[in-house]
Motif scaffolding. Structure first.
Motif, PDB file in Angstrom:
ATOM      1  N   HIS A  57      -0.301  12.273   6.366  1.00  0.00           N
ATOM      2  CA  HIS A  57      -0.532  13.298   7.391  1.00  0.00           C
ATOM      3  C   HIS A  57      -1.733  12.935   8.258  1.00  0.00           C
ATOM      4  O   HIS A  57      -1.692  13.078   9.482  1.00  0.00           O
TER       5      HIS A  57
ATOM      6  N   THR B 229       0.853  -1.193   0.000  1.00  0.00           N
ATOM      7  CA  THR B 229       0.000   0.000   0.000  1.00  0.00           C
ATOM      8  C   THR B 229       0.882   1.233   0.000  1.00  0.00           C
ATOM      9  O   THR B 229       1.797   1.347   0.813  1.00  0.00           O
ATOM     10  N   THR B 230       0.593   2.147  -0.904  1.00  0.00           N
ATOM     11  CA  THR B 230       1.325   3.402  -0.970  1.00  0.00           C
ATOM     12  C   THR B 230       0.374   4.528  -0.619  1.00  0.00           C
ATOM     13  O   THR B 230      -0.705   4.635  -1.212  1.00  0.00           O
ATOM     14  N   PHE B 231       0.759   5.327   0.353  1.00  0.00           N
ATOM     15  CA  PHE B 231      -0.066   6.452   0.777  1.00  0.00           C
ATOM     16  C   PHE B 231       0.480   7.741   0.184  1.00  0.00           C
ATOM     17  O   PHE B 231       1.693   7.937   0.098  1.00  0.00           O
ATOM     18  N   ASN B 232      -0.450   8.626  -0.199  1.00  0.00           N
ATOM     19  CA  ASN B 232      -0.023   9.937  -0.679  1.00  0.00           C
ATOM     20  C   ASN B 232       0.264  10.820   0.544  1.00  0.00           C
ATOM     21  O   ASN B 232      -0.031  10.433   1.683  1.00  0.00           O
ATOM     22  N   PRO B 233       0.848  12.005   0.357  1.00  0.00           N
ATOM     23  CA  PRO B 233       1.204  12.852   1.498  1.00  0.00           C
ATOM     24  C   PRO B 233       0.017  13.223   2.396  1.00  0.00           C
ATOM     25  O   PRO B 233       0.171  13.284   3.623  1.00  0.00           O
ATOM     26  N   VAL B 234      -1.149  13.436   1.817  1.00  0.00           N
ATOM     27  CA  VAL B 234      -2.325  13.783   2.627  1.00  0.00           C
ATOM     28  C   VAL B 234      -2.717  12.605   3.508  1.00  0.00           C
ATOM     29  O   VAL B 234      -2.983  12.757   4.708  1.00  0.00           O
ATOM     30  N   GLN B 235      -2.739  11.417   2.928  1.00  0.00           N
ATOM     31  CA  GLN B 235      -3.083  10.229   3.701  1.00  0.00           C
ATOM     32  C   GLN B 235      -2.084  10.001   4.830  1.00  0.00           C
ATOM     33  O   GLN B 235      -2.473   9.653   5.953  1.00  0.00           O
TER      34      GLN B 235
END
Length: 55
Positions: A14, A6-12
């Motif tokens: 945070h 799973t790769t999270f974006n910067p918003v996720q």
């Protein structure tokens, strides 16, 4: 069987970090309410902007 990474974006990322500070159900509920209010306001602002553009 290999589990996909799973790769999270910067918003996720945070948001995950913010929720990490919630040490009680009450704190989590307060943070969820703040986030809900924010996105409700942003949605309303966009709807108002779209209504203005179509006039």
């Amino acid at each position: 069987m290999q589990v996909p990474k799973t790769t999270f974006n910067p918003v996720q990322m945070h948001l995950l970090e913010m929720f990490n500070y919630c040490k009680s159900e009450e704190a989590m509920d307060e943070l969820k309410e703040v986030l809900s209010d924010y996105y409700a306001r942003k949605t309303q602002e966009e709807a108002d902007r779209q209504a203005f553009v179509t006039l």
